[in-house]
Design an enzyme around this catalytic site. Structure first.
Site, short mmCIF file in Angstrom:
data_model
loop_
_atom_site.label_atom_id
_atom_site.label_comp_id
_atom_site.label_asym_id
_atom_site.label_seq_id
_atom_site.Cartn_x
_atom_site.Cartn_y
_atom_site.Cartn_z
N PRO A 9 0.79 -1.23 0.00
CA PRO A 9 0.00 0.00 0.00
C PRO A 9 0.82 1.29 0.00
CG PRO A 9 -0.21 -1.16 2.10
CD PRO A 9 0.47 -2.10 1.14
N ASN A 10 0.32 2.23 -0.77
CA ASN A 10 0.83 3.61 -0.86
C ASN A 10 2.13 3.74 -1.64
OD1 ASN A 10 -1.31 4.76 0.76
ND2 ASN A 10 -0.37 3.70 2.48
N ARG A 12 4.48 11.05 -1.88
CA ARG A 12 4.34 10.60 -0.51
C ARG A 12 5.61 10.87 0.29
NH1 ARG A 12 4.81 4.33 1.27
NH2 ARG A 12 4.06 4.84 3.31
N TYR A 21 10.83 8.94 1.49
CA TYR A 21 10.80 7.95 0.41
C TYR A 21 11.41 8.46 -0.91
CZ TYR A 21 7.77 5.64 3.75
OH TYR A 21 7.27 5.06 4.88
N ASN A 53 8.10 -5.53 -1.09
CA ASN A 53 8.04 -4.45 -0.13
C ASN A 53 6.58 -4.41 0.35
OD1 ASN A 53 7.90 -2.15 1.37
ND2 ASN A 53 9.01 -0.85 -0.09
N ALA A 99 3.19 -0.93 4.76
CA ALA A 99 2.66 -0.96 6.13
C ALA A 99 2.31 -2.37 6.59
CB ALA A 99 1.44 -0.05 6.23
N HIS A 121 4.44 -4.70 9.05
CA HIS A 121 4.40 -4.65 10.52
C HIS A 121 3.12 -5.25 11.11
CE1 HIS A 121 7.53 -1.91 9.36
NE2 HIS A 121 6.65 -1.09 8.80
N ASP A 143 2.22 -15.93 6.16
CA ASP A 143 1.76 -17.30 5.96
C ASP A 143 1.71 -17.68 4.48
OD1 ASP A 143 1.56 -17.75 8.65
OD2 ASP A 143 -0.62 -17.58 8.76
N GLU A 162 13.06 -9.21 1.15
CA GLU A 162 12.21 -8.11 1.63
C GLU A 162 12.98 -6.80 1.42
OE1 GLU A 162 11.82 -8.53 5.84
OE2 GLU A 162 10.61 -6.71 6.07
N HIS A 214 12.82 -2.45 1.84
CA HIS A 214 12.20 -1.21 2.32
C HIS A 214 13.04 -0.05 1.83
CE1 HIS A 214 9.49 -3.48 4.77
NE2 HIS A 214 10.51 -4.23 5.11
N ILE A 215 12.36 0.95 1.32
CA ILE A 215 13.07 2.13 0.80
C ILE A 215 13.75 2.86 1.97
CG2 ILE A 215 12.73 4.37 -0.35
CD1 ILE A 215 10.26 2.92 -1.75
N SER A 216 13.00 3.03 3.04
CA SER A 216 13.56 3.71 4.23
C SER A 216 14.16 2.67 5.17
CB SER A 216 12.44 4.47 4.95
OG SER A 216 11.50 3.55 5.49
N ARG A 250 13.52 3.98 12.48
CA ARG A 250 12.36 4.88 12.51
C ARG A 250 11.53 4.62 13.77
NH1 ARG A 250 9.40 4.83 6.90
NH2 ARG A 250 8.28 6.53 7.95
N ARG A 271 7.71 0.29 13.51
CA ARG A 271 8.22 -0.14 12.21
C ARG A 271 9.38 -1.14 12.34
NH1 ARG A 271 5.71 3.33 8.44
NH2 ARG A 271 5.27 5.32 9.42
#
Ligand code: DQA
Length: 141
Positions: free
Chosen positions: A9-10, A17, A22, A71, A74, A77, A84, A95, A97-99, A104, A108
């Site tokens: 999402p997002n 954003r 990001y 990625n 949200a 977390h 699963d 996996e 993550h940009i940040s 953080r 997170r």
């Protein structure tokens, strides 16, 4: 050799954003970078804002894809369902993550997906996706 790149999402709002976190590059730029990194292999990019759709996509990857770059945004977390699904299909997964989620907010720092993923790349910006693709190419080709 076929890779599935999943964005949660997002991430479709990259650029707009929280650019201080990001970056200013938009989602189509990310897709171009992925296309470049995958020029010698087959790949599919998938983005959804819906947890169940991401679960469906992971399930449909069984016997179709050799590796997954995800990625979960949200859902990283919160989502036992995505964890699963990854465990169910058993496809090697990285996996991204940009940040840097580890530096953080407290909430997170925990990632459900990291309980399955064989590698986590966080805080390397969009180039984290390229690194993840290279890692899976080296492992699987
Ligand atoms: C993110 C980090 C998550 O905590 C956040 O909810 C996102 C993006 C990242 O790429 O840095 O949406 O996964």
């Amino acid at each position: 050799m076929k890779l599935l790149i999943i964005n949660g999402p997002n991430l479709n709002l990259l650029g707009l954003r929280e650019p201080a976190i990001y970056g200013k590059e938009d989602y189509s730029t990310l897709c171009e970078m992925i296309k470049d990194a995958c020029k010698d292999i087959e790949y599919e990019i998938y983005q959804s804002n819906h947890e169940g759709d991401i679960v469906d996509k992971i399930q449909s990857a069984y016997k179709c894809f050799d590796g997954i770059v995800i990625n979960p945004a949200a859902y990283t977390h919160t989502s036992v369902a995505i964890l699963d699904a990854l465990k169910a299909v058993g496809i090697p997964t990285v996996e991204v993550h940009i940040s840097d989620i580890n530096t953080r907010e407290e909430f997170r720092k925990f990632s459900y997906v990291s309980l399955y993923a064989e590698k986590q790349i966080a805080g390397h910006g969009l180039k984290g996706y390229t690194e993840a693709i290279e890692y899976l190419k080296n492992k699987l080709m």
